[in-house]
Scaffold this active site. Structure first.
Site, PDB file in Angstrom:
ATOM      1  N   SER A 118     -27.895 -50.802   6.334  1.00 41.71           N
ATOM      2  CA  SER A 118     -28.205 -49.513   5.707  1.00 41.71           C
ATOM      3  C   SER A 118     -27.231 -48.419   6.111  1.00 41.71           C
ATOM      4  O   SER A 118     -26.720 -48.390   7.237  1.00 41.71           O
ATOM      5  CB  SER A 118     -29.632 -49.075   6.077  1.00 41.71           C
ATOM      6  OG  SER A 118     -30.585 -49.964   5.554  1.00 41.71           O
ATOM      7  N   GLY A 123     -29.227 -47.358   1.102  1.00 42.12           N
ATOM      8  CA  GLY A 123     -30.390 -47.986   1.713  1.00 42.12           C
ATOM      9  C   GLY A 123     -30.906 -49.087   0.818  1.00 42.12           C
ATOM     10  O   GLY A 123     -30.553 -50.262   0.962  1.00 42.12           O
ATOM     11  N   SER A 124     -31.714 -48.712  -0.161  1.00 42.72           N
ATOM     12  CA  SER A 124     -32.225 -49.698  -1.106  1.00 42.72           C
ATOM     13  C   SER A 124     -31.109 -50.325  -1.930  1.00 42.72           C
ATOM     14  O   SER A 124     -31.157 -51.509  -2.264  1.00 42.72           O
ATOM     15  CB  SER A 124     -33.263 -49.042  -2.034  1.00 42.72           C
ATOM     16  OG  SER A 124     -34.393 -48.623  -1.300  1.00 42.72           O
ATOM     17  N   ARG A 233     -37.784 -61.625   4.847  1.00 42.59           N
ATOM     18  CA  ARG A 233     -38.752 -60.865   4.056  1.00 42.59           C
ATOM     19  C   ARG A 233     -40.156 -61.463   4.096  1.00 42.59           C
ATOM     20  O   ARG A 233     -41.132 -60.724   4.288  1.00 42.59           O
ATOM     21  CB  ARG A 233     -38.254 -60.722   2.616  1.00 42.59           C
ATOM     22  CG  ARG A 233     -37.318 -59.536   2.445  1.00 42.59           C
ATOM     23  CD  ARG A 233     -36.702 -59.450   1.078  1.00 42.59           C
ATOM     24  NE  ARG A 233     -35.851 -58.261   0.973  1.00 42.59           N
ATOM     25  CZ  ARG A 233     -34.876 -58.115   0.103  1.00 42.59           C
ATOM     26  NH1 ARG A 233     -34.599 -59.092  -0.744  1.00 42.59           N
ATOM     27  NH2 ARG A 233     -34.167 -57.007   0.067  1.00 42.59           N
ATOM     28  N   ARG A 258     -72.212 -50.400  15.378  1.00 39.83           N
ATOM     29  CA  ARG A 258     -72.331 -48.957  15.214  1.00 39.83           C
ATOM     30  C   ARG A 258     -73.656 -48.603  14.545  1.00 39.83           C
ATOM     31  O   ARG A 258     -73.961 -49.092  13.434  1.00 39.83           O
ATOM     32  CB  ARG A 258     -71.171 -48.427  14.376  1.00 39.83           C
ATOM     33  CG  ARG A 258     -71.281 -46.971  13.938  1.00 39.83           C
ATOM     34  CD  ARG A 258     -71.244 -46.022  15.116  1.00 39.83           C
ATOM     35  NE  ARG A 258     -71.063 -44.646  14.668  1.00 39.83           N
ATOM     36  CZ  ARG A 258     -71.143 -43.587  15.451  1.00 39.83           C
ATOM     37  NH1 ARG A 258     -71.403 -43.742  16.738  1.00 39.83           N
ATOM     38  NH2 ARG A 258     -70.948 -42.372  14.973  1.00 39.83           N
ATOM     39  N   GLN A 269     -74.369 -51.065   2.002  1.00 40.83           N
ATOM     40  CA  GLN A 269     -73.673 -51.887   1.019  1.00 40.83           C
ATOM     41  C   GLN A 269     -72.245 -51.421   0.791  1.00 40.83           C
ATOM     42  O   GLN A 269     -71.313 -52.238   0.665  1.00 40.83           O
ATOM     43  CB  GLN A 269     -74.432 -51.893  -0.307  1.00 40.83           C
ATOM     44  CG  GLN A 269     -73.843 -52.842  -1.338  1.00 40.83           C
ATOM     45  CD  GLN A 269     -74.578 -52.787  -2.664  1.00 40.83           C
ATOM     46  OE1 GLN A 269     -74.585 -51.752  -3.329  1.00 40.83           O
ATOM     47  NE2 GLN A 269     -75.206 -53.887  -3.039  1.00 40.83           N
ATOM     48  N   GLN A 327     -60.756 -45.248   8.167  1.00 44.66           N
ATOM     49  CA  GLN A 327     -61.836 -44.506   7.507  1.00 44.66           C
ATOM     50  C   GLN A 327     -63.199 -44.950   8.025  1.00 44.66           C
ATOM     51  O   GLN A 327     -64.081 -44.118   8.269  1.00 44.66           O
ATOM     52  CB  GLN A 327     -61.743 -44.721   5.989  1.00 44.66           C
ATOM     53  CG  GLN A 327     -62.621 -43.791   5.179  1.00 44.66           C
ATOM     54  CD  GLN A 327     -62.101 -42.363   5.182  1.00 44.66           C
ATOM     55  OE1 GLN A 327     -60.952 -42.107   5.536  1.00 44.66           O
ATOM     56  NE2 GLN A 327     -62.946 -41.422   4.799  1.00 44.66           N
ATOM     57  N   GLU A 354     -36.043 -53.502   4.992  1.00 42.12           N
ATOM     58  CA  GLU A 354     -35.676 -54.789   4.392  1.00 42.12           C
ATOM     59  C   GLU A 354     -36.014 -54.848   2.903  1.00 42.12           C
ATOM     60  O   GLU A 354     -36.362 -55.888   2.362  1.00 42.12           O
ATOM     61  CB  GLU A 354     -36.324 -55.953   5.159  1.00 42.12           C
ATOM     62  CG  GLU A 354     -35.786 -56.087   6.569  1.00 42.12           C
ATOM     63  CD  GLU A 354     -36.256 -57.333   7.286  1.00 42.12           C
ATOM     64  OE1 GLU A 354     -36.373 -58.394   6.634  1.00 42.12           O
ATOM     65  OE2 GLU A 354     -36.501 -57.246   8.504  1.00 42.12           O
TER      66      GLU A 354
END
Length: 377
Positions: A118, A123-124, A233, A258, A269, A327, A354
């Site tokens: 890079s 980069g890409s 990769r 918990r 649910q 979360q 990568e």
């Protein structure tokens, strides 16, 4: 959940790797300096024989190593992966002298490797690199330019460097060089990243390289780079699967104990369905990673597309799973030092390095249309 392709021996090996990571590697990882190469950790990976396996294992075993280590100690996983990424071009394309000089040292954890592809403007679009190799009039070259986002830079003992030897030739004018540390004109600066890995910028001010430093053939370096990435990769996907599994395991444990709303969190649910979705996506990503690795090991022709699919699905999945885990854990997961706080920082970068997710989608589409054209020929 056992994967379809793993027999008892590989399953036991994965369990052994997780135990070693907990007992031998995680204590060393905790002593590392943020943003610096943890050489004691690298050395321990060498003593355990894991680095040497980088040069004897196929893609599937590489994926199993990365997934198993990532579930317990992401620092150890990353140290192992970076050794492989930087040294694989030497293993695959190096001369006997290059291999003898560097591979034993990497395998024993005595030398640290880096992979420099890079650049600030490439980069890409890796084929757009501008680090220039200018003939020096005596058969060698002088490297001039800059590389950035280079893991293990500027502390690596040697770096696989990709430079432009033929201007205007695109991917066909790139050569891979093995550049030891300490060459005149080679300097570097560490970068301070979201997740404190050893990563930095390398600057080349007429750095001398010789024909003995070429990896592979002149102007064929892009094949060296892509061959390395096709192997690694899927294993980036394995790293992501390991993190997703760690987050899933923590979430199952937490929601089962918990107390919330007169019962356990798992009894809601909405929570149960989220956990089920985390498990579903993690297992699907794991199977795609294993399939891509198996395709590589068998010499299948569709490796680039499969590798891109595996990295894409697994890294995007890990982002979802870790975010959902945060979360469901609530604010405690954002406290410095919590496993999920650590994973939340770690999980973001694999969707970029990568080959970013967008690049992987482009590879998948390209391979689909190429297959269609060849099938119709």
């Amino acid at each position: 959940m056992p994967a379809f392709s793993l027999g008892p021996e590989r399953t036991a090996w994965c369990a052994e790797l997780r135990a070693l990571a907990a007992d031998r590697l995680r204590p060393l990882a905790g002593k590392g300096e943020p943003g610096r190469v943890n050489r004691p950790l690298v050395a321990e990976l060498g003593r355990l024989g894991l680095l040497a396996r980088l040069f004897t294992s196929g893609a599937l075993d590489l994926c199993l190593m990365r997934e198993s280590l990532a579930r317990v100690c992401t620092e150890a996983e990353t140290a192992l992966a970076l050794q492989g990424l930087g040294a694989h071009p030497v293993h695959a394309h190096g001369t006997p002298a290059q291999r003898q000089r560097w591979l034993p040292a990497v395998g024993e954890g005595r030398a640290v490797a880096a992979f420099a592809l890079s650049e600030p403007g490439a980069g890409s679009d890796a084929a757009a690199l501008t680090l220039t190799a200018t003939p020096d009039g005596s058969g060698g070259w002088r490297l001039t330019g800059e590389k950035t986002w280079i893991s293990n830079a500027p502390e690596a003992d040697f770096t696989t460097v990709f430079a432009r030897t033929t201007p205007g030739a695109g991917a066909r004018g790139v050569t891979a060089f093995l550049v030891p540390a300490g060459r005149p004109g080679l300097t570097g600066t560490p970068l301070d990243m979201l997740s404190p890995h050893p990563i930095g910028t390398l600057r080349f001010d007429a750095v001398p390289v010789t024909p003995d430093d070429v990896l592979g053939e002149v102007d064929a370096g892009f094949r060296v780079a892509m061959g390395t990435l096709n192997l690694f990769r899927p294993s980036v996907g394995a790293f992501a699967v390991g993190m997703a599994q760690a987050a899933l395991d923590a979430t199952v444990e937490w929601t089962a104990r918990r107390d919330a709303f007169g019962g356990k969190l798992k009894d809601l649910q909405g929570v149960a369905h989220q956990v089920a979705e985390m498990a579903l996506r993690t297992e699907a990503a794991r199977l795609m990673v294993y399939a891509a690795a198996t395709a590589y090991d068998s010499g299948a022709p569709d490796v680039p597309g499969r590798a891109a699919m595996a990295k894409l699905l697994a890294t995007e999945t890990a982002q979802y799973v870790v975010d959902t885990a945060v979360q469901l854990h609530g604010a405690r997961a954002l406290q410095r030092g919590h496993l999920l706080e650590h994973l939340y920082r770690e999980v973001r970068a694999p969707r970029i390095y990568e080959g970013a997710s967008e690049v992987q989608r482009g590879i998948v589409a390209k391979e689909l249309y190429r297959s269609r054209e060849e099938g119709g020929a």
